[in-house]
Scaffold this active site. Structure first.
Site, PDB file in Angstrom:
ATOM      1  CD  GLU A   1      23.645  20.179  26.072  1.00 39.49           C
ATOM      2  OE1 GLU A   1      24.481  20.359  25.158  1.00 39.49           O
ATOM      3  OE2 GLU A   1      23.689  19.207  26.844  1.00 39.49           O
ATOM      4  CG  ASN A   2      20.748  26.816  22.166  1.00 43.76           C
ATOM      5  OD1 ASN A   2      21.634  25.994  21.953  1.00 43.76           O
ATOM      6  ND2 ASN A   2      19.746  27.005  21.332  1.00 43.76           N
TER       7      ASN A   2
END
Length: 812
Positions: free
Chosen positions: A421-422
């Protein structure tokens, strides 16, 4: 090569914010282990998982610790090499042998080796591992490298340590410290195997190919012989330098397949290092012959993301995996085997090792190899921005290299993934404004990590992140690559899963509390309510109870009684995830995977898990098992109307005759149709239903039922809260059988989602099935396994044990 594992450790609090009760105390310690476990064993602290004890242990975040041991050894002989090998230290440490500093560590995810030759002495030796507060170190690193956004308060992104050690929306904030893997003294005077890296592939003619890449550490500069064998196939190579490659060919190799697609034959690879014909070191690996790719080609829908194993396209049915206990060293091989077996029992074929945890232990991958469970492995980066400067960059590269080499032999491992999710955090979450030009990790995901994988493990695909869409597309684009679906749970009702058709859904889920036996073992509020103090201490999600309430109220009345609320929220969790899974599967091959969040828990908590921290199966588990069944019937909206979808995840064609009826809850049949289906292997079909099946005369009192041998589904015409359920639709009989009890249930009226919450009667009790819906006149047999001999077996028929949705939703 002579290896000695070091034992006999002691622990003391050596600095920082040491509480008075630990001053000048020296306690026995376990290695592998952690400070919290040692303090518990000594009776110094209570179990952090119990009630609100976690809150009372915040002082431990700021304490420095010393581990120490003494051992007997001989001083090095001339030409002998001696090293201390630490497979894992959590996390920031200085290693001192006999008063001399050997080196420092700052990474939980890698091992370290230190030259002990000049410090080792004849007789008694003292080894001290001086651990610094990980939180204090992370804050110092953040001040040095610059602040970067993250999902939680502590700077877990400034240190190479298990991110969820600092707390997560399902985990405690305990910030473990310790020596979490074995410590050995190793000595040799010839050479040792530094690296054994087998690249396993299959040639076009079916020959298994094993290229074993070797690195040696040589105490004496002379030629050595390496013998590598797979079963009765053996090759030799003379090594005069520090590296070598030996290739073994296995004709007609038996292929390793994912569970549900074939068998999982494993071969023993043995590598022996010889000096003058005498073995001086050896390494063993179990390997499996298979090929794996991910189809990421463009098509009429966008960009695919489909796993292809041995040339066969796979629908990935599975879950996300987090550390199975916050205290990692309590996780045994047997516990992992139970958990993976539960995944297989729920018809899963893939587990995703999530990037806020760890590179899992060898036991985990061994067991997945044996069971045929595919492993998607995240590199440990999650929900944060990460500095790309030293010293963090060097640690990232070192850990990645070590772990790629460590895991390369496992056939279950099918994907390296750059982060969790970065990428959407940068693109979509509004975080980039705070960067002010600082690095944030992109170079890791698009340059460093793929370069390491290409160099060390070219047999496997790499993905830059999850979610990820190629090119300049938003990372979470449903039509391209992988997607995380969190609007459901965070913002909208679970029926909105059907609004999006992702190519591969790598995360989606819904919360529910743990089983009753687990909940009441760990939480003792009087009275217990959704807002009682200890219960809330085990609800870590932002507005978690509010989301539970809103998600439930859309479908069922929200009960005032806590025990009813517990059952209702568990039931709603199960339904929500099942809706998502059935929707995603109905779109195969456009959608090629559904990995629900999450399989397991790391402590007793209200969470998204299907199996709670005491290893008990929540109702969600059974819903997932049904939704992932190899052959599935489901009613799904298509073109504005309900349609019957049949999914065949099997290598044989499915030709069922499906009886579809619209009937009253009392069992009166109002319309009927017999539909002959032909569903090809690994395929889906959708069928229009006759109008008279879809037009109820009484939306509150009728149900659509589609059934064939081995598969059944039902469709209701309104939400449960608006249905005229019979509140007492069941009769039941119970009898003792070998290993437990048999419960025969019969429906006198349509009964939705029948469950036996057997752990309320006996903590070890497990029912074979749950969330079974029965039309009027139908029956089902439940088997409850337990070692307990119940004095009152009828307790399993109590209305708070034998439950269904009717009692929650029936009109008064």
């Amino acid at each position: 090569m002579f290896r000695t594992t070091l034992h006999g450790w002691y622990l003391r609090a050596a600095g920082g914010q040491v509480p008075d009760f630990l001053v000048d105390r020296r306690l026995p310690a376990q290695v592998p282990g952690s400070t919290h476990l040692d303090l518990m064993a000594a009776g110094v602290i209570a179990d952090p998982y119990l009630d609100r004890n976690e809150e009372e242990l915040a002082w431990a975040h700021r304490v420095d610790w010393h581990y120490s041991t003494v051992f007997h050894a001989a001083a090095p002989r001339p030409g002998e090499r001696v090293e201390l090998a630490f497979d894992g230290i959590d996390t920031v440490a200085t290693v001192v042998l006999n008063g001399k500093v050997l080196g420092d560590t700052a990474n939980m995810h890698r091992g370290y080796r230190f030259d002990a030759g000049e410090s080792l002495r004849d007789g008694v030796n003292e080894l001290v591992v001086m651990l610094r507060s990980a939180l204090t170190y992370a804050e110092q690193m953040e001040a040095r490298l610059g602040w970067r956004q993250r999902a939680y308060p502590h700077p877990y992104n400034a240190i190479r340590k298990m991110a969820c050690s600092f707390g997560w929306d399902w985990g405690p904030d305990l910030q473990t410290a310790g020596i979490w893997k074995p410590v050995r003294l190793e000595r040799w005077d010839t050479a040792r195997l530094v690296q054994v890296r087998p690249l396993v592939t299959v040639d076009a003619d079916g020959t298994g190919r094993v290229e074993v890449h070797l690195e040696l550490d040589r105490a004496q500069e002379r030629a050595y012989t390496v013998v590598a064998s797979v079963d009765d196939h053996e090759e030799h190579v003379l090594v005069s330098g520090d590296t070598a490659t030996v290739t073994i060919l296995v004709p007609n190799a038996r292929l390793w397949w994912p569970v549900g697609y074939g068998d999982q034959p494993l071969y023993d690879l043995t590598v022996t290092l010889l000096d003058g014909g005498e073995p001086v070191d050896a390494a063993r690996r179990r390997i499996g012959f298979r090929t794996v790719t991910v189809d990421t080609g463009p098509d009429e829908f966008g960009t695919a993301f489909t796993f292809v194993v041995n040339g066969k396209r796979i629908f990935a049915k599975g879950a996300n995996w987090i550390p199975d206990d916050h205290f990692l060293t309590r996780i045994t091989r047997e516990r992992i085997a139970r958990r993976v077996d539960q995944a297989v029992g729920a018809n899963m074929n893939m587990l995703r090792v999530w990037g806020g945890g760890i590179y899992e232990t060898d036991d985990f991958y061994d067991i997945c190899d044996e069971r045929g469970v595919l492993v998607w492995q995240d590199f440990p980066f999650a929900c944060a921005f990460y500095a790309e400067e030293e010293p963090l960059r060097g640690e990232v590269e070192a850990e990645a290299r070590q772990n790629v080499v460590r895991l390369v032999a496992h056939p279950s491992l099918v994907l390296w993934n750059g982060n969790n999710e970065n990428l959407p955090a940068h693109a979509d979450w509004g975080w980039q404004d705070g960067l002010r030009g600082r690095t944030w990790g992109l170079g890791y995901y698009t340059e460093l990590l793929p370069r390491i994988v290409a160099e060390l493990d070219p047999t496997r695909p790499y993905a830059p992140g999850s979610p990820y869409s190629p090119g300049q597309l938003p990372p979470n684009d449903a039509d391209h690559g992988t997607r995380h679906e969190w609007d459901v749970w965070n913002a909208v009702d679970y029926s909105h899963y059907r609004d999006v058709v992702p190519r591969f859904c790598a995360e989606f889920g819904f919360q529910g509390p743990p089983t009753w036996a687990t909940l009441t073992r760990w939480i003792h509020d009087e009275p217990m309510t959704p807002t009682s103090p200890a219960f809330l201490a085990h609800q870590k999600a932002e507005d978690g109870n509010g989301k539970l309430h809103r998600g439930l109220a859309a479908h069922l009345p929200v009960p005032a009684d806590f025990e009813d609320w517990h059952w209702a929220t568990q039931l709603n969790q199960a339904r929500a995830v099942a809706v998502g899974i059935e929707h995603f599967r109905s779109w195969w091959p456009r959608t090629a995977g559904a990995l629900m969040w999450q399989l397991n828990d790391c402590w007793p908590v209200t969470s998204w898990a299907a199996v709670d921290s005491d290893e008990r199966l929540k109702p969600l588990y059974y819903a997932v098992k049904h939704a992932f069944a190899p052959r599935l019937l489901s009613v799904q909206p298509r073109h504005g109307i309900p349609m019957l979808i049949a999914v065949n995840d099997d290598d044989e064609p499915w030709t069922p005759e499906v009886l579809v009826t619209r009937q009253t809850f009392a069992g009166d049949v109002l319309a009927t149709a017999e539909i002959r289906l032909t569903v090809h292997p690994r395929a889906t079909v959708q069928v229009y239903l006759p109008d008279d099946l879809l037009k109820p005369a009484d939306v509150a009192g009728e149900v659509l039922v589609a059934a064939t041998a081995g598969a059944r589904t039902h469709h209701l015409f309104a939400e449960d809260r608006d249905l005229a359920y019979d509140p007492m639709p069941l009769t039941a009989d119970i009898a003792a059988v070998a290993g437990g009890y048999r419960i025969d249930v019969r429906a006198t009226s349509f009964a939705r989602d029948i469950a036996v919450l057997a752990d309320k009667v006996a903590p070890d009790a497990v029912v074979d099935d749950m969330l079974v819906s029965l039309p009027a006149g139908h029956s089902h047999r439940f088997l409850v396994r337990t070692d307990a001999t119940l004095t009152q077996p009828s307790a399993l028929l109590d209305p708070r044990v034998l439950r269904c949705a009717n009692t929650l939703a029936s009109r008064t």
